[in-house]
Design a protein around this motif. Structure first.
Motif, mmCIF file in Angstrom:
data_model
loop_
_atom_site.group_PDB
_atom_site.id
_atom_site.type_symbol
_atom_site.label_atom_id
_atom_site.label_comp_id
_atom_site.label_asym_id
_atom_site.label_seq_id
_atom_site.Cartn_x
_atom_site.Cartn_y
_atom_site.Cartn_z
ATOM 1 N N ALA A 106 2.409 1.686 -3.349
ATOM 2 C CA ALA A 106 1.437 2.168 -4.334
ATOM 3 C C ALA A 106 1.218 3.662 -4.186
ATOM 4 C CB ALA A 106 0.121 1.417 -4.166
ATOM 5 N N MET B 198 -2.733 2.003 -7.623
ATOM 6 C CA MET B 198 -2.096 1.316 -8.739
ATOM 7 C C MET B 198 -2.948 1.437 -10.004
ATOM 8 S SD MET B 198 0.820 -0.042 -7.805
ATOM 9 C CE MET B 198 1.141 -1.431 -8.884
ATOM 10 N N LYS B 199 -4.244 1.198 -9.868
ATOM 11 C CA LYS B 199 -5.146 1.292 -11.016
ATOM 12 C C LYS B 199 -5.210 2.723 -11.528
ATOM 13 C CE LYS B 199 -9.701 -0.286 -12.556
ATOM 14 N NZ LYS B 199 -10.957 -0.968 -12.143
ATOM 15 N N VAL C 263 0.830 -1.199 0.000
ATOM 16 C CA VAL C 263 0.000 0.000 0.000
ATOM 17 C C VAL C 263 0.865 1.250 0.000
ATOM 18 C CG1 VAL C 263 -1.653 1.351 1.339
ATOM 19 C CG2 VAL C 263 -1.987 -1.107 1.059
ATOM 20 N N ALA D 209 -9.870 8.146 -0.537
ATOM 21 C CA ALA D 209 -9.753 8.704 -1.888
ATOM 22 C C ALA D 209 -9.367 10.180 -1.830
ATOM 23 C CB ALA D 209 -11.059 8.519 -2.649
ATOM 24 N N GLY E 139 -13.371 3.912 -5.914
ATOM 25 C CA GLY E 139 -12.626 3.903 -4.664
ATOM 26 C C GLY E 139 -11.191 4.346 -4.792
ATOM 27 N N ALA E 140 -10.415 4.082 -3.738
ATOM 28 C CA ALA E 140 -9.016 4.513 -3.649
ATOM 29 C C ALA E 140 -8.116 3.362 -4.070
ATOM 30 C CB ALA E 140 -8.707 4.960 -2.222
ATOM 31 N N LYS E 141 -7.764 3.350 -5.329
ATOM 32 C CA LYS E 141 -6.909 2.292 -5.888
ATOM 33 C C LYS E 141 -5.735 2.946 -6.605
ATOM 34 C CE LYS E 141 -10.643 -1.091 -6.518
ATOM 35 N NZ LYS E 141 -11.766 -0.283 -6.034
ATOM 36 N N ILE F 38 -12.781 4.730 -12.091
ATOM 37 C CA ILE F 38 -12.164 3.876 -11.074
ATOM 38 C C ILE F 38 -12.971 4.016 -9.795
ATOM 39 C CG2 ILE F 38 -10.089 3.451 -9.697
ATOM 40 C CD1 ILE F 38 -8.519 4.746 -12.060
#
Length: 236
Positions: A11, A115-116, A8, A43, A111-113, A109
């Protein structure tokens, strides 16, 4: 839990690294968020990591549709929710939600991602620019010049907005009651300045009062809502 911590952190560290892109135009990242949403703080924090980057224009658009559950978001704007619904209509999605990120008007996207998110940002940064966009400030007047670089066909909208770099609110009710929430790049006063079909260079002026950063976006207009962002520029 320890094995999850380092990925995490790694990232989120990606969010601070500048893009290796061949173009100067920044990528626009829009976050649809709300102080009434318990899933949004992560986010919001992720957007804050992007806020100072020159190669990304990070924007927080607070929506109003969670106000009924006990806390009225002071930055919530029904126009932001309408824009989000337009994205959903164009993308074939049946509902809207928070937090949602939209990258360059095309990639959504949930949520809080991190890497994506960064995969999407890098992909859009590598795309060839379609419109050259320049801004110049003269007193309280903003001068806008746009030139098509390809056979870019309309319809397109030229948007202008301002944002507050940092806002802090003590939330006393709702899902985030008891928390002091910080938000970066909170959008204010989003407006459509002009329609443009891209058949010839565009030159226009707009009133630019106050000292908040100003952003101009050239965005394709699809049936039902906003489409791909073709160019964006900012003056701080």
């Amino acid at each position: 839990m320890k094995p999850l911590i380092y990925p995490v952190l790694a990232a989120f560290s990606l969010l601070a690294a500048p893009l290796q892109a061949e173009q100067d135009q920044p990528v626009v990242v829009e976050l649809f968020t709300s102080q009434g949403c318990s899933s949004c703080p992560a986010a919001d924090e992720m957007l804050a990591e992007l806020a100072d980057r020159e190669d990304i224009i990070a924007l927080a658009l607070h929506v109003d549709y969670w106000d009924y559950i006990g806390w009225e978001d002071p930055f919530g704007d029904p126009a932001h929710a309408e824009r989000q619904r337009g994205y959903a209509a164009v993308g074939g999605r049946r509902s809207v939600y928070t937090p949602e990120l939209i990258v360059q008007g095309e990639t959504d996207i949930v949520g809080a991602k991190p890497m994506k998110l960064m995969d999407a940002v890098e992909r859009h940064a590598e795309a060839a620019p379609q419109v050259a966009l320049t801004l110049a400030r003269s007193g309280e007047t903003l001068e806008i010049e746009a030139d098509p670089l390809t056979d870019t066909a309309g319809p397109m909208h030229v948007h202008m907005l301002r944002y507050s770099p940092m806002e802090r609110t003590k939330v006393t009710r709702g899902e985030n009651a008891g928390h002091v929430m910080e938000h970066s790049n909170v959008v204010r006063g989003w407006q459509v300045l002009a329609d443009w079909d891209g058949s010839a260079p565009l030159s226009l002026t707009a009133k630019n009062e106050g000292d908040l950063p100003v952003v101009v976006i050239v965005q394709r207009q699809e049936p039902g809502g906003p489409g791909a962002i073709l160019a964006a520029a900012r003056i701080k």
